[in-house]
Design an enzyme around this catalytic site. Sequence first.
Site, PDB file in Angstrom:
ATOM      1  N   CYS A 105       0.866  -1.083  -0.077  1.00 60.14           N
ATOM      2  CA  CYS A 105      -0.103  -0.137  -0.075  1.00 60.14           C
ATOM      3  C   CYS A 105       1.054   1.353  -0.015  1.00 60.14           C
ATOM      4  CB  CYS A 105      -0.735  -0.075   1.348  1.00 60.14           C
ATOM      5  SG  CYS A 105      -2.014   1.567   1.157  1.00 60.14           S
ATOM      6  N   HIS A 147      -9.206  -3.731  -2.567  1.00 64.07           N
ATOM      7  CA  HIS A 147      -8.061  -3.119  -1.707  1.00 64.07           C
ATOM      8  C   HIS A 147      -8.492  -1.713  -1.485  1.00 64.07           C
ATOM      9  CE1 HIS A 147      -3.833  -2.249  -0.427  1.00 64.07           C
ATOM     10  NE2 HIS A 147      -4.201  -0.919  -0.642  1.00 64.07           N
ATOM     11  N   GLU A 148      -8.624  -0.856  -2.765  1.00 64.27           N
ATOM     12  CA  GLU A 148      -8.970   0.457  -2.709  1.00 64.27           C
ATOM     13  C   GLU A 148     -10.420   0.722  -2.243  1.00 64.27           C
ATOM     14  OE1 GLU A 148      -6.670   2.596  -3.325  1.00 64.27           O
ATOM     15  OE2 GLU A 148      -5.347   0.949  -4.084  1.00 64.27           O
ATOM     16  N   HIS A 151     -10.136   1.148   1.348  1.00 57.83           N
ATOM     17  CA  HIS A 151      -9.587   2.629   1.695  1.00 57.83           C
ATOM     18  C   HIS A 151     -10.867   3.567   2.088  1.00 57.83           C
ATOM     19  CE1 HIS A 151      -5.493   2.459   1.812  1.00 57.83           C
ATOM     20  NE2 HIS A 151      -5.079   1.910   0.752  1.00 57.83           N
TER      21      HIS A 151
HETATM   22 ZN   LIG Z   1      -3.793   1.014   0.010  1.00 59.38          ZN
END
Ligand SMILES: [Zn+2]
Length: 196
Positions: A105, A147-148, A151
């Site tokens: 990341c 993954h995004e 966030h």
């Molecule tokens: Zn990330």
Amino acid sequence: MILPIVAYGDPVLKRKAKEISQDYPNLEGLLENMFETMYNAYGVGLAAPQIGLPIRLFLVDTTPFSEDENFTEEEKNELKDFKRVFINATILEEEGDEWAFNEGCLSIPDVREDVFRQPVITIEYYDENFKKHTEKFNGLIARVIQHEYDHIEGILFTDKLSSFKKRLIKGKLNNISKGKINVDYRMRFPDQKKKR
Ligand SMILES: [Zn+2]
């Protein structure tokens, strides 16, 4: 313009991000800056909280993975030129048996760990022109999106590790928050002592 990437420990990375409307000020300029920031750091994804904005917006460009020899020709072709903007996204469904992939990341430099995720997702989102899409993705593209997406939900990949792994990397994460790390792109550290 290259924006500083917010490092691990900043509260903005733990907040659930808010939806934006079509008249969000200078969205085009923001997207341009985010792409530039992501490419400058050799990332394949960047979410708005990572540049300090708690809004439901992220970008993905998996092109760098298309040169990775670990993937088949078919996978490489799919990864090449997969460039997308996701606004106000909602993952509607995740399917299949969890698989592990070594994730990193931009907010947590030099930390890479295996993360388990389901391989197939259905996601609803708006693109940069505020056109609505509902699409299914799988494999590595789904992985980057997941993954995004995490966030904008205030979740980091390190949150998904075992408590044993978390303990092992705790010192490293503390150092990142303090800015005690060598990184070759612009960052903003939450616990860095002010220089006099
Ligand atoms: Zn990330």
